[in-house]
Design a protein around this motif. Structure first.
Motif, PDB file in Angstrom:
ATOM      1  N   ARG A   1       0.823  -1.208   0.000  1.00  0.00           N
ATOM      2  CA  ARG A   1       0.000   0.000   0.000  1.00  0.00           C
ATOM      3  C   ARG A   1       0.862   1.265   0.000  1.00  0.00           C
ATOM      4  O   ARG A   1       0.593   2.219  -0.725  1.00  0.00           O
ATOM      5  N   VAL A   2       1.920   1.264   0.820  1.00  0.00           N
ATOM      6  CA  VAL A   2       2.838   2.406   0.862  1.00  0.00           C
ATOM      7  C   VAL A   2       3.456   2.636  -0.519  1.00  0.00           C
ATOM      8  O   VAL A   2       3.520   3.759  -1.025  1.00  0.00           O
ATOM      9  N   LEU A   3       3.889   1.528  -1.157  1.00  0.00           N
ATOM     10  CA  LEU A   3       4.561   1.644  -2.448  1.00  0.00           C
ATOM     11  C   LEU A   3       3.592   2.102  -3.537  1.00  0.00           C
ATOM     12  O   LEU A   3       3.947   2.920  -4.398  1.00  0.00           O
ATOM     13  N   VAL A   4       2.360   1.584  -3.481  1.00  0.00           N
ATOM     14  CA  VAL A   4       1.344   2.004  -4.451  1.00  0.00           C
ATOM     15  C   VAL A   4       1.080   3.508  -4.302  1.00  0.00           C
ATOM     16  O   VAL A   4       0.958   4.233  -5.294  1.00  0.00           O
ATOM     17  N   ALA A   5       1.059   3.959  -3.059  1.00  0.00           N
ATOM     18  CA  ALA A   5       0.836   5.391  -2.812  1.00  0.00           C
ATOM     19  C   ALA A   5       1.983   6.227  -3.388  1.00  0.00           C
ATOM     20  O   ALA A   5       1.819   7.397  -3.698  1.00  0.00           O
ATOM     21  N   GLU A   6       3.153   5.579  -3.557  1.00  0.00           N
ATOM     22  CA  GLU A   6       4.301   6.259  -4.176  1.00  0.00           C
ATOM     23  C   GLU A   6       4.296   6.056  -5.684  1.00  0.00           C
ATOM     24  O   GLU A   6       5.315   6.253  -6.348  1.00  0.00           O
ATOM     25  N   ASP A   7       3.160   5.583  -6.196  1.00  0.00           N
ATOM     26  CA  ASP A   7       2.983   5.416  -7.646  1.00  0.00           C
ATOM     27  C   ASP A   7       3.776   4.266  -8.224  1.00  0.00           C
ATOM     28  O   ASP A   7       4.135   4.289  -9.406  1.00  0.00           O
ATOM     29  N   LYS A   8       4.081   3.277  -7.425  1.00  0.00           N
ATOM     30  CA  LYS A   8       4.834   2.141  -7.937  1.00  0.00           C
ATOM     31  C   LYS A   8       3.877   1.014  -8.321  1.00  0.00           C
ATOM     32  O   LYS A   8       2.848   0.810  -7.692  1.00  0.00           O
ATOM     33  N   ASP A   9       4.274   0.298  -9.372  1.00  0.00           N
ATOM     34  CA  ASP A   9       3.547  -0.911  -9.761  1.00  0.00           C
ATOM     35  C   ASP A   9       4.117  -2.065  -8.952  1.00  0.00           C
ATOM     36  O   ASP A   9       5.301  -2.383  -9.067  1.00  0.00           O
ATOM     37  N   VAL A  10       3.273  -2.690  -8.173  1.00  0.00           N
ATOM     38  CA  VAL A  10       3.736  -3.727  -7.255  1.00  0.00           C
ATOM     39  C   VAL A  10       3.098  -5.060  -7.618  1.00  0.00           C
ATOM     40  O   VAL A  10       1.944  -5.113  -8.056  1.00  0.00           O
ATOM     41  N   LEU A  11       3.870  -6.126  -7.458  1.00  0.00           N
ATOM     42  CA  LEU A  11       3.341  -7.472  -7.665  1.00  0.00           C
ATOM     43  C   LEU A  11       3.755  -8.330  -6.477  1.00  0.00           C
ATOM     44  O   LEU A  11       4.888  -8.226  -5.998  1.00  0.00           O
ATOM     45  N   LEU A  12       2.828  -9.150  -5.988  1.00  0.00           N
ATOM     46  CA  LEU A  12       3.133  -9.985  -4.824  1.00  0.00           C
ATOM     47  C   LEU A  12       3.342 -11.435  -5.236  1.00  0.00           C
ATOM     48  O   LEU A  12       2.686 -11.925  -6.154  1.00  0.00           O
ATOM     49  N   GLY A  13       4.238 -12.119  -4.541  1.00  0.00           N
ATOM     50  CA  GLY A  13       4.463 -13.540  -4.766  1.00  0.00           C
ATOM     51  C   GLY A  13       4.203 -14.299  -3.483  1.00  0.00           C
ATOM     52  O   GLY A  13       4.775 -13.990  -2.442  1.00  0.00           O
ATOM     53  N   ALA A  14       3.318 -15.307  -3.548  1.00  0.00           N
ATOM     54  CA  ALA A  14       2.947 -16.051  -2.345  1.00  0.00           C
ATOM     55  C   ALA A  14       3.784 -17.319  -2.226  1.00  0.00           C
ATOM     56  O   ALA A  14       3.328 -18.422  -2.537  1.00  0.00           O
ATOM     57  N   ALA A  15       5.015 -17.171  -1.755  1.00  0.00           N
ATOM     58  CA  ALA A  15       5.894 -18.332  -1.648  1.00  0.00           C
ATOM     59  C   ALA A  15       5.771 -19.043  -0.303  1.00  0.00           C
ATOM     60  O   ALA A  15       6.534 -19.954  -0.012  1.00  0.00           O
ATOM     61  N   ASP A  16       4.808 -18.615   0.519  1.00  0.00           N
ATOM     62  CA  ASP A  16       4.491 -19.397   1.714  1.00  0.00           C
ATOM     63  C   ASP A  16       3.435 -20.408   1.288  1.00  0.00           C
ATOM     64  O   ASP A  16       2.239 -20.185   1.412  1.00  0.00           O
TER      65      ASP A  16
END
Ligand code: GDP
Length: 302
Positions: free
Chosen positions: A124-139
């Protein structure tokens, strides 16, 4: 944001602050008071050696100054605490694209410390900084973990790469996530990992493999170790185990909203030479803040 952190830390249930305030408000700062100050520091998990040293330094300074004015002693204590937390450490996050590839952030830590929640909040912080974020669920070990991460992703508006197969190879999910991040020209790929510390060897193998496999595609820019502040010195042992497996670049100290044991910051930084970069202050999406030395020390003292 920092102001808010300061206010919230101060509002938090900070037993240490109240204790120190009362102790150093006394006109007679004698051996008993020093003992109690030391005890308060120990209770806050600042660690035996730093607590002893701090009190000795204060005593010396009081002697040299010839001052027993509680205000002055308090301000000396403040200065010494700031020094102890080390304001010179670089606490910035490496989250910029590099060499035409996304920054890769690996999130590690024992189960239950707040890893998945931290990934969500940080996204959320990074998105607010206008970054494109992708998550990886390696758990992939806990069935609910990938689902929980995807829920966070949806909540903060970022995609999650996960496997539908329970017990899938964490390294292959991490690989797919980073691959997707590269293809989609994401700015940051954040990979959540499992943390079964009870099986140290397995954990080492798994984490090591996750990192190696990612590095076939891109550099790992940050390895953030998530520690639960309420576990105190236990967190330090966890930190040691993890730092044997991967090079930790920063600590996220969670659940600081519910404890007076934040002094563990000092112990961790001293022993591992790794800065606390972020703090968790609650369960909500906005409850993550950069670690701020002055605010932290104010919170301890107020
Ligand atoms: P993981 O197993 O390490 O991924 O941990 P989770 O992210 O599932 O978090 C475990 C529990 O801790 C959840 O109930 C979270 O809501 C809670 N939690 C996480 N971070 C914080 C925090 O900063 N403050 C508080 N009070 N709770 C937190």
């Amino acid at each position: 944001r920092l102001q808010r952190l300061r206010e919230r830390l101060i509002r938090s249930n900070n037993v240490l602050g109240k204790g120190l305030l009362a102790l150093l408000s006394s006109d007679r700062i004698d051996e008993n008071v020093w003992d109690e100050v030391e005890e308060a520091l120990l209770l806050a998990d600042i660690g035996t050696e730093p607590s002893l040293e701090l009190v000795e330094t204060l005593k010396d300074r009081v002697k040299v100054m010839g001052s027993r004015n509680p205000e002055e002693v308090r301000s000396m204590l403040r200065e010494e605490l700031v020094k102890l937390v080390d304001p010179t450490l670089d606490r910035s996050l490496n989250v910029d694209r590099k060499g035409g590839k996304p920054a890769v952030v690996l999130i590690v830590g024992v189960n239950g410390v707040g890893k998945t929640t931290t990934v969500g909040k940080l996204a959320r912080v990074l998105v607010a900084e206008d970054k494109d974020v992708l998550l990886g669920a390696a758990d992939t070990f806990r069935a609910a973990a990938a689902e929980q991460l995807a829920t966070w992703g949806a909540r903060v508006g970022v995609p999650t790469v996960k496997s539908d197969i329970e017990g899938a190879d964490p390294a292959s999910v991490a690989f797919e996530a980073v691959k997707a991040g590269i293809e989609q020209e994401a700015d940051v790929v954040m990979v959540d990992t499992a943390g079964r510390l009870q099986n140290k060897v397995g954990l080492m193998d798994e984490l090591g493999k996750v990192k190696r496999v990612i590095e076939k595609l891109a550099e790992v820019d940050e390895v953030l170790l998530v520690l639960d502040a309420t576990t105190g010195q236990n967190g330090l042992n966890q930190a040691k185990v993890f730092s044997e497996v991967v090079r930790i670049t920063g600590i996220v100290l969670t659940k600081l909203d519910g404890t007076a044991k934040g002094g563990i910051v000092v112990a961790i930084q001293k022993q591992l030479g790794v800065p606390v970069k972020l703090v968790g202050l609650g369960e909500g999406p906005d409850d993550l803040a950069p670690f701020d030395v002055e605010g932290f020390v104010d919170a301890i003292l107020n």
